[in-house]
Every structure is written in C-alpha cells, then in structure tokens.
Motif scaffolding. Structure first.
Motif, short mmCIF file in Angstrom:
data_model
loop_
_atom_site.label_atom_id
_atom_site.label_comp_id
_atom_site.label_asym_id
_atom_site.label_seq_id
_atom_site.Cartn_x
_atom_site.Cartn_y
_atom_site.Cartn_z
N LEU A 52 3.67 75.75 -92.06
CA LEU A 52 2.38 75.51 -92.71
C LEU A 52 2.42 75.95 -94.16
O LEU A 52 1.96 75.23 -95.06
N PHE A 53 2.98 77.11 -94.40
CA PHE A 53 3.06 77.63 -95.77
C PHE A 53 3.86 76.68 -96.67
O PHE A 53 3.46 76.38 -97.79
N GLY A 54 4.97 76.16 -96.16
CA GLY A 54 5.82 75.29 -96.96
C GLY A 54 5.21 73.93 -97.21
O GLY A 54 5.57 73.24 -98.18
N ALA A 55 4.27 73.52 -96.37
CA ALA A 55 3.67 72.19 -96.51
C ALA A 55 2.42 72.19 -97.39
O ALA A 55 1.94 71.12 -97.76
N TRP A 97 2.21 65.68 -76.01
CA TRP A 97 1.91 66.98 -75.40
C TRP A 97 2.11 68.09 -76.41
O TRP A 97 1.27 68.97 -76.54
N TRP A 98 3.22 68.06 -77.13
CA TRP A 98 3.48 69.10 -78.12
C TRP A 98 2.51 69.02 -79.30
O TRP A 98 2.17 70.04 -79.90
N ARG A 99 2.04 67.82 -79.61
CA ARG A 99 1.03 67.69 -80.67
C ARG A 99 -0.23 68.49 -80.30
O ARG A 99 -0.82 69.15 -81.15
N ARG A 100 -0.61 68.44 -79.04
CA ARG A 100 -1.77 69.20 -78.57
C ARG A 100 -1.51 70.70 -78.67
O ARG A 100 -2.41 71.48 -79.03
N VAL A 101 -0.29 71.12 -78.34
CA VAL A 101 0.03 72.54 -78.41
C VAL A 101 0.01 73.03 -79.86
O VAL A 101 -0.55 74.10 -80.16
N VAL A 130 3.21 68.96 -90.93
CA VAL A 130 3.62 70.21 -90.27
C VAL A 130 4.14 69.93 -88.86
O VAL A 130 5.18 70.47 -88.45
N PHE A 131 3.43 69.09 -88.12
CA PHE A 131 3.86 68.79 -86.75
C PHE A 131 5.24 68.16 -86.74
O PHE A 131 6.10 68.54 -85.94
N GLU A 132 5.47 67.19 -87.61
CA GLU A 132 6.76 66.52 -87.66
C GLU A 132 7.87 67.51 -87.99
O GLU A 132 8.98 67.45 -87.42
N ASP A 133 7.60 68.42 -88.90
CA ASP A 133 8.59 69.42 -89.27
C ASP A 133 8.94 70.31 -88.08
O ASP A 133 10.12 70.54 -87.78
#
Length: 234
Positions: A52-55, A97-101, A130-133
């Motif tokens: 998150l910080f890097g994005a 599923w991981w997107r929800r997490v 962030v999610f893709e990273d």
C-alpha cells in the motif's frame, strides 16, 4: 543387594528384551508445505503495509505491520469460514476469494482513515494496483516465501532413496506450483501436488489424503506416511 548386583540384574533384564521389528518402508510419503518445507520471510502484515505504501502517490503514514497482520488473519478467518478452500467448494474463483480477503484486511485498519483521501483511493484504482501486486507478485515470489534450511537436502535425500513415491498435500491455492518453482524446487520430483484450493477438501480431512493415495496408486493407508508441522491441521 550390592550396587553391582543391581546393575547386573538391570542389564540382564534389558538384554532379554526382544529387538524391535524393523518397520516396512512406506509406499507413499506426503509432505505439507507451509510451515514444513517453506515459510514466510516476515509477518504477513509487512507485505500489506509496504504494498500500500509503495502504491500511494504520497508518503502515507501507515500503522505498524502487526496492525495489518491482525487485520489479515481476521479477514482470512471470516472468508475461510464462509467460503472454505479458497472458494472452491462454492464455485468462487480463487483470485476473487483473495480479493475479498485483501479488501477485508484494509477495511479492518481504521488508521488508514487518518490519511486524507486514502480510504477513497482504496475503493477505486489504487486497490486494484495493490491487490495485483500482492496476489500476482509478492506472494508468488522469494520476497514473501523462503524454503526452510533443510528442505532441499531433505528432498534430495528422498529422491536418492528411490523407494516411496512423494507427493505434496497443502492447504494452499493454485499458485503453489509457481511459488515452489520460484524457490528452486523441482516439481518433477513429486508424484502429485494436491492443493485444497483445487480439490475442495482441506487437511486434516482424510479425503485429501485418500485422494493422494488414489493418484499414487497406493491401496492401503497403512503404506502411507504424512509429514507436517501441526498435529491438528495435518
């Protein structure tokens, strides 16, 4: 009775015991992955914080990694209870599923609201970045995962044994082969790689072990040995 006679008596009793019978070699050895062969390089919250910080376009002031770690485990537990095996049981794609997490993790960090506009950005394009990273980069790479020190020597020893078949059984999603390859593990050394996110059954459910037996062509469970790091989950 003298000390000498007591010692002699004890020795005679021990020597009269029959030698233990040698155990037959197993026909199948199954191995757990996380905690047994590999582990995280640091606490999970560090990756959520740093991604998150890097994005962000500004130097956001974010809470400590342990805050994100606590939020992650809470989010993971909730989703796993609602949609077990990374959604496989209910027909949910593992990526979704991981997107929800991931979203649930950031939603559980109230300190993000202290940075003006950051929460709003996380509801849009920033979250996708962030999610893709996290999903496609960090958690498939040596940045997040490392082999335990004896993993490669142990796997080499199993191969040299040239006896039982070897398979992996892991409560993991479909990214596991990519993770292992990126860590230098030869996937061809395994009879099968069985992931709960692919078969819809998780350890310690006996069905995932029976599935491994079937794939390996081993009829009796007494011919199988499983190695893991947790008596309750393995």
């Amino acid at each position: 009775m003298s000390r000498f006679s007591m010692t002699t008596s004890s020795s005679m009793t021990t020597s009269s015991l029959p030698a233990p019978l040698p155990l037959p070699s197993p026909k199948l050895i199954t191995l757990d992955c996380t905690g047994t062969l590999m582990q995280l390089t640091t606490e999970v919250g560090m990756f959520y914080r740093e991604s998150l910080f890097g994005a962000t376009s500004c130097l956001a002031r974010l809470p400590r990694p342990d805050v994100f770690t606590s939020a992650f485990f809470s989010s993971y537990k909730e989703e796993n209870e609602k949609l077990p095996c990374f959604g496989k049981v209910d027909g949910v794609d593992g990526r979704d599923w991981w997107r929800r997490v991931v979203k649930g993790t950031y939603d559980r960090v109230p300190e993000i609201d202290n940075e003006e506009g950051l929460r709003e950005e996380l509801e849009g394009e920033l979250f996708e970045v962030v999610f893709e990273d996290l999903y496609a980069n960090v958690f498939t790479s040596p940045e997040a995962w490392q082999l335990k020190p004896q993993t490669l020597p142990f796997l080499r020893a199993l191969k040299l044994w040239n006896g039982p078949k070897v398979a992996l059984i892991s409560n993991f999603d479909s990214r596991l082969p990519t993770v292992l390859t990126n860590l230098g593990v030869n996937l061809n050394d395994f009879e099968a790689i069985i992931m709960s996110g692919e078969v819809g059954v998780a350890k310690p459910d006996k069905r995932i072990f029976e599935h491994a037996q079937q794939l390996a062509g081993v009829e009796k469970s007494s011919d199988c040995v499983h190695l893991g790091d947790n008596f309750e989950r393995d």
